[in-house]
Design a protein around this motif. Structure first.
Motif, PDB file in Angstrom:
ATOM      1  N   VAL A 107      40.554  39.532  57.461  1.00  0.00           N
ATOM      2  CA  VAL A 107      41.707  38.780  57.964  1.00  0.00           C
ATOM      3  C   VAL A 107      42.910  38.882  57.026  1.00  0.00           C
ATOM      4  O   VAL A 107      44.040  39.061  57.472  1.00  0.00           O
ATOM      5  CB  VAL A 107      41.320  37.297  58.203  1.00  0.00           C
ATOM      6  N   THR A 108      42.665  38.785  55.721  1.00  0.00           N
ATOM      7  CA  THR A 108      43.790  38.697  54.777  1.00  0.00           C
ATOM      8  C   THR A 108      44.069  39.985  54.010  1.00  0.00           C
ATOM      9  O   THR A 108      45.173  40.171  53.510  1.00  0.00           O
ATOM     10  CB  THR A 108      43.537  37.592  53.736  1.00  0.00           C
ATOM     11  N   GLY A 109      43.067  40.827  53.865  1.00  0.00           N
ATOM     12  CA  GLY A 109      43.235  42.021  53.050  1.00  0.00           C
ATOM     13  C   GLY A 109      42.997  41.773  51.567  1.00  0.00           C
ATOM     14  O   GLY A 109      43.150  42.672  50.749  1.00  0.00           O
ATOM     15  N   TYR A 110      42.618  40.547  51.203  1.00  0.00           N
ATOM     16  CA  TYR A 110      42.328  40.205  49.807  1.00  0.00           C
ATOM     17  C   TYR A 110      40.821  40.048  49.620  1.00  0.00           C
ATOM     18  O   TYR A 110      40.098  39.683  50.543  1.00  0.00           O
ATOM     19  CB  TYR A 110      43.018  38.890  49.413  1.00  0.00           C
TER      20      TYR A 110
ATOM     21  N   LEU B 112      33.677  25.694  39.339  1.00  0.00           N
ATOM     22  CA  LEU B 112      34.703  25.819  40.371  1.00  0.00           C
ATOM     23  C   LEU B 112      35.932  26.534  39.820  1.00  0.00           C
ATOM     24  O   LEU B 112      36.491  27.422  40.467  1.00  0.00           O
ATOM     25  CB  LEU B 112      35.076  24.440  40.919  1.00  0.00           C
ATOM     26  N   THR B 113      36.349  26.179  38.604  1.00  0.00           N
ATOM     27  CA  THR B 113      37.500  26.823  37.977  1.00  0.00           C
ATOM     28  C   THR B 113      37.227  28.306  37.739  1.00  0.00           C
ATOM     29  O   THR B 113      38.100  29.153  37.971  1.00  0.00           O
ATOM     30  CB  THR B 113      37.836  26.125  36.645  1.00  0.00           C
ATOM     31  N   LEU B 114      36.013  28.641  37.293  1.00  0.00           N
ATOM     32  CA  LEU B 114      35.642  30.035  37.067  1.00  0.00           C
ATOM     33  C   LEU B 114      35.719  30.841  38.359  1.00  0.00           C
ATOM     34  O   LEU B 114      36.279  31.945  38.387  1.00  0.00           O
ATOM     35  CB  LEU B 114      34.237  30.116  36.474  1.00  0.00           C
ATOM     36  N   VAL B 115      35.180  30.305  39.445  1.00  0.00           N
ATOM     37  CA  VAL B 115      35.189  31.016  40.726  1.00  0.00           C
ATOM     38  C   VAL B 115      36.624  31.193  41.234  1.00  0.00           C
ATOM     39  O   VAL B 115      37.001  32.283  41.686  1.00  0.00           O
ATOM     40  CB  VAL B 115      34.317  30.277  41.771  1.00  0.00           C
ATOM     41  N   LEU B 116      37.435  30.138  41.140  1.00  0.00           N
ATOM     42  CA  LEU B 116      38.822  30.243  41.611  1.00  0.00           C
ATOM     43  C   LEU B 116      39.625  31.227  40.766  1.00  0.00           C
ATOM     44  O   LEU B 116      40.423  32.015  41.298  1.00  0.00           O
ATOM     45  CB  LEU B 116      39.487  28.866  41.621  1.00  0.00           C
ATOM     46  N   ALA B 117      39.428  31.208  39.454  1.00  0.00           N
ATOM     47  CA  ALA B 117      40.132  32.154  38.581  1.00  0.00           C
ATOM     48  C   ALA B 117      39.700  33.587  38.894  1.00  0.00           C
ATOM     49  O   ALA B 117      40.545  34.501  38.953  1.00  0.00           O
ATOM     50  CB  ALA B 117      39.865  31.814  37.116  1.00  0.00           C
ATOM     51  N   PHE B 118      38.421  33.806  39.097  1.00  0.00           N
ATOM     52  CA  PHE B 118      37.920  35.134  39.452  1.00  0.00           C
ATOM     53  C   PHE B 118      38.525  35.597  40.768  1.00  0.00           C
ATOM     54  O   PHE B 118      38.931  36.751  40.913  1.00  0.00           O
ATOM     55  CB  PHE B 118      36.395  35.087  39.528  1.00  0.00           C
ATOM     56  N   TRP B 119      38.608  34.685  41.737  1.00  0.00           N
ATOM     57  CA  TRP B 119      39.165  34.989  43.046  1.00  0.00           C
ATOM     58  C   TRP B 119      40.614  35.449  42.918  1.00  0.00           C
ATOM     59  O   TRP B 119      41.019  36.453  43.514  1.00  0.00           O
ATOM     60  CB  TRP B 119      39.085  33.745  43.913  1.00  0.00           C
ATOM     61  N   VAL B 120      41.397  34.734  42.143  1.00  0.00           N
ATOM     62  CA  VAL B 120      42.808  35.079  41.983  1.00  0.00           C
ATOM     63  C   VAL B 120      42.955  36.377  41.182  1.00  0.00           C
ATOM     64  O   VAL B 120      43.691  37.287  41.581  1.00  0.00           O
ATOM     65  CB  VAL B 120      43.575  33.916  41.302  1.00  0.00           C
ATOM     66  N   LEU B 121      42.256  36.475  40.058  1.00  0.00           N
ATOM     67  CA  LEU B 121      42.443  37.618  39.165  1.00  0.00           C
ATOM     68  C   LEU B 121      41.997  38.940  39.774  1.00  0.00           C
ATOM     69  O   LEU B 121      42.589  39.987  39.486  1.00  0.00           O
ATOM     70  CB  LEU B 121      41.712  37.379  37.839  1.00  0.00           C
ATOM     71  N   ARG B 122      41.005  38.925  40.638  1.00  0.00           N
ATOM     72  CA  ARG B 122      40.560  40.192  41.227  1.00  0.00           C
ATOM     73  C   ARG B 122      41.521  40.697  42.284  1.00  0.00           C
ATOM     74  O   ARG B 122      41.396  41.825  42.750  1.00  0.00           O
ATOM     75  CB  ARG B 122      39.145  40.072  41.770  1.00  0.00           C
ATOM     76  N   ASN B 123      42.526  39.871  42.666  1.00  0.00           N
ATOM     77  CA  ASN B 123      43.538  40.289  43.631  1.00  0.00           C
ATOM     78  C   ASN B 123      44.897  40.537  42.984  1.00  0.00           C
ATOM     79  O   ASN B 123      45.864  40.844  43.677  1.00  0.00           O
ATOM     80  CB  ASN B 123      43.674  39.234  44.743  1.00  0.00           C
ATOM     81  N   VAL B 124      44.988  40.412  41.662  1.00  0.00           N
ATOM     82  CA  VAL B 124      46.239  40.669  40.948  1.00  0.00           C
ATOM     83  C   VAL B 124      46.436  42.178  40.849  1.00  0.00           C
ATOM     84  O   VAL B 124      45.513  42.894  40.451  1.00  0.00           O
ATOM     85  CB  VAL B 124      46.214  40.023  39.537  1.00  0.00           C
ATOM     86  N   PRO B 125      47.624  42.673  41.206  1.00  0.00           N
ATOM     87  CA  PRO B 125      47.868  44.117  41.065  1.00  0.00           C
ATOM     88  C   PRO B 125      47.685  44.554  39.605  1.00  0.00           C
ATOM     89  O   PRO B 125      48.151  43.896  38.689  1.00  0.00           O
ATOM     90  CB  PRO B 125      49.325  44.280  41.522  1.00  0.00           C
ATOM     91  N   GLY B 126      47.029  45.662  39.430  1.00  0.00           N
ATOM     92  CA  GLY B 126      46.765  46.166  38.088  1.00  0.00           C
ATOM     93  C   GLY B 126      45.416  45.760  37.529  1.00  0.00           C
ATOM     94  O   GLY B 126      44.953  46.330  36.547  1.00  0.00           O
TER      95      GLY B 126
END
Length: 146
Positions: A56-59, A125-139
């Motif tokens: 759905v999102t591409g992320y 929860l913080t670890l999972v959310l940080a992983f979620w965001v960081l794996r979608n950061v360009p680079g």
């Protein structure tokens, strides 16, 4: 006439093999699921459904690459599993430790005496959310499951 109060007897926890019914069922399910993922390659398209969040999102979601990581772990490729989803590898290790401790406690007939403190749960929860965001950061392609 005085009323006597009796305390209820403490609960008796089964010990030995009788207490291992639940861990045995969990172990059987885990072995069956791991065997399925080990034999039916998730790297080949059409065997497993696509991640709905990715579609759905591409992320990438935190779970993207978990089946391929489990497949790699089942074949002894630890580096490949970490490359696919390092969080899943950490979670698998934690689940194995938790399973062993749970089985040991039931074997000895001990009651549950420990509950995860909120700081641990918020940390996870913080670890999972940080992983979620960081794996979608360009680079940061080293965190992507591709």
């Amino acid at each position: 006439m005085t009323a006597t109060t009796q305390r209820p007897a403490p609960p008796v926890h089964p010990r030995g093999f009788g207490a291992l019914r639940a861990p045995g069922l969990v172990l059987a399910a885990a072995v069956a699921a791991t065997t399925l993922v080990a034999t039916v390659d998730p790297n080949q398209p059409g065997h497993y459904p696509t991640c709905p969040f990715l579609a759905v999102t591409g992320y990438y979601c935190p779970g993207c690459g978990s089946l391929r990581a489990l497949h790699d772990l089942a074949h002894g490729d630890f580096a490949g599993a970490v490359a696919r989803n390092p969080l899943m590898v950490l979670a698998a290790g934690g689940l194995v430790v938790a399973f062993v401790l749970w089985t040991r406690r039931l074997w000895r007939g001990l009651p549950r005496t420990w509950v995860a403190p909120p700081v641990l749960l918020y940390g996870l929860l913080t670890l999972v959310l940080a992983f979620w965001v960081l794996r979608n950061v360009p680079g940061w392609t080293w965190l992507s499951p591709a």
